[in-house]
Design an enzyme around this catalytic site. Structure first.
Site, PDB file in Angstrom:
ATOM      1  CE1 TYR A 180      29.131  30.980  34.595  1.00 49.15           C
ATOM      2  CE2 TYR A 180      28.017  32.720  35.809  1.00 49.15           C
ATOM      3  CZ  TYR A 180      28.035  31.432  35.310  1.00 49.15           C
ATOM      4  OH  TYR A 180      26.973  30.599  35.527  1.00 49.15           O
ATOM      5  N   GLY A 181      34.460  35.252  35.449  1.00 50.76           N
ATOM      6  CA  GLY A 181      35.665  35.731  34.792  1.00 50.76           C
ATOM      7  C   GLY A 181      36.275  36.920  35.494  1.00 50.76           C
ATOM      8  CG  LEU A 204      41.429  46.827  35.910  1.00 56.46           C
ATOM      9  CD1 LEU A 204      40.717  47.566  34.786  1.00 56.46           C
ATOM     10  CD2 LEU A 204      42.286  47.780  36.724  1.00 56.46           C
ATOM     11  N   GLY A 205      39.302  43.532  38.432  1.00 55.58           N
ATOM     12  CA  GLY A 205      38.171  42.995  39.170  1.00 55.58           C
ATOM     13  C   GLY A 205      37.967  41.536  38.833  1.00 55.58           C
ATOM     14  CG  ASP A 264      21.966  45.038  37.196  1.00 59.83           C
ATOM     15  OD1 ASP A 264      21.442  45.165  38.324  1.00 59.83           O
ATOM     16  OD2 ASP A 264      23.063  44.476  37.018  1.00 59.83           O
ATOM     17  CB  VAL A 289      37.383  43.502  34.667  1.00 60.75           C
ATOM     18  CG1 VAL A 289      37.631  44.759  33.835  1.00 60.75           C
ATOM     19  CG2 VAL A 289      35.928  43.084  34.567  1.00 60.75           C
ATOM     20  N   GLY A 298      34.919  38.167  39.100  1.00 61.63           N
ATOM     21  CA  GLY A 298      33.568  37.733  39.402  1.00 61.63           C
ATOM     22  C   GLY A 298      33.438  36.234  39.264  1.00 61.63           C
TER      23      GLY A 298
END
Length: 374
Positions: free
Chosen positions: A36-37, A31-32, A158, A39, A34
């Site tokens: 570091y990892g 799904l996504g 955030d 989803v 980044g």
């Protein structure tokens, strides 16, 4: 594995083994992604790899070699485990922590799957397509999420549209706040961070609300948020100017009420959620707007639904947050079964955020003196 090396992504149909043998996780689709990892959408499967039920979940991963100090997933898991003990009405705007664990390469948590973020919805819909009722309900729900988060003893730090998502499928009328990797006990994106953040002051509950306020303003009227892309000093000056302007702003009276109130608060002020909520509901009443209409994407889903696939696509917050640059809605028409054994095994390492136990309100720092707001 060195920090310069990145592990491969989880692959569709890959099985993630759990410590407990009652079920495992099967990857459906990414799904996504980044820094570091990833989803991934996952489902529960038995030892033979067959689906146990028709439920879908989101698995958020982080590289195993992420340092103890840089592990946002660890903080996120701690926060989610903390609010999992709360009553249902206190966590209606939080995704549920389903499971967590680790493999030789990944640390991972599994949570309820959600739909698109408010940032994505801002880019999807034209300003004229979003009714005033939807905008005001978004304001109320996103603010209630902050209120509830503070009630369990955390600052989010955030707050931005990308960290709010609507529910998945039939739950798309509920807005969820996500991505707790920067959460602390009692750094924000430049567009929505509070003025205290620019001054390098200790952030309090007031600052989550100020970030929410900038986000809400941007949903209502994008012309007021005119510091995107500016340097920090210039953005700070613009925010100061906006607060001064809003205190005499008659076009949107609720902005005037909210800005005046927020400027009365200091670091340890107890923010009156009811006052801010009433500012929005009173405004809706004065404009003869109902706040019981279905949110526009929920109505769209029902209008288009053929009885099978929901129109809201599954998503989840990226493991490494990024700030979107999409066009805002500009709706100025408003005026018109957690594995407890795993928790216990890491308790010595993960029972604190800023040195204080999860679920408590006190910080390790003595706060006898209020930071200057000059």
């Amino acid at each position: 594995m060195s920090n310069s090396q990145k592990p491969p992504s989880l692959q569709p149909n890959e099985i993630i083994k759990r410590t407990k043998p009652d079920y495992n996780w099967k990857v459906i689709v990414e799904l996504g992604k980044g820094g570091y990892g990833t989803v991934n959408k996952v489902i529960k499967v038995n030892e033979e790899g067959f689906a146990i039920d028709d439920k879908e979940y989101a698995m958020k991963t982080e590289q195993k070699f992420a340092s103890k100090h840089s592990s946002r997933l660890k903080i996120e898991r701690n926060v989610m485990a903390s609010y999992s003990k709360c009553d249902a009405q206190c966590k209606e705007h939080f995704p549920e922590l389903i499971d967590f664990g680790q493999s030789p390469v990944w640390k991972w948590i599994v949570m309820t799957i959600v739909g698109p973020s408010l940032e994505e919805l801002k880019m999807k819909y034209k300003p004229s397509d979003i009714p005033p009722s939807t905008i005001l309900q978004c304001g109320l729900q996103t603010m209630k999420a902050i209120h509830d988060f503070h009630q369990i003893g955390f600052l989010h730090r955030d707050i931005k549209p990308a960290n709010y998502c609507i529910g998945y499928g039939s739950k798309s009328e509920t807005i969820y706040v996500l991505d707790f990797g920067l959460a602390r006990k009692y750094r924000l994106p430049e567009w929505y961070c509070s003025r205290a953040s620019h001054r390098c002051e200790e952030l309090g509950r007031r600052d989550d609300y100020e970030s929410w306020f900038f986000m809400f303003i941007d949903l209502v009227d994008t012309t007021l948020i005119d510091w995107k892309g500016l340097t920090r000093p210039d953005a700070y000056a613009k925010k100061q100017e906006l607060f001064t302007k809003l205190k005499t702003y008659e076009k949107e009276p609720m902005f005037k009420v909210i800005s005046i109130y927020l400027d009365t608060l200091v670091y340890d002020s107890d923010v009156k959620f009811g006052f801010l909520r009433d500012a929005i509901t009173d405004y809706a009443r004065s404009c003869k707007l109902t706040l019981k209409e279905p949110l526009v994407w929920f109505k769209e889903r029902n209008d288009n639904e053929s009885g099978s696939t929901p129109t809201t696509s599954a998503t989840a917050c990226s493991p490494s947050s990024s700030t979107g640059t999409g066009t805002g809605t500009g709706v100025s028409k408003i005026a018109s079964n957690i594995d407890q054994k795993s928790i216990a095994s890491d308790r010595n390492e993960e029972n604190s955020l800023d040195g204080s136990k999860t679920g408590t309100w006190k910080s390790t720092k003595t706060r006898n003196k209020k930071p200057s707001r000059k």
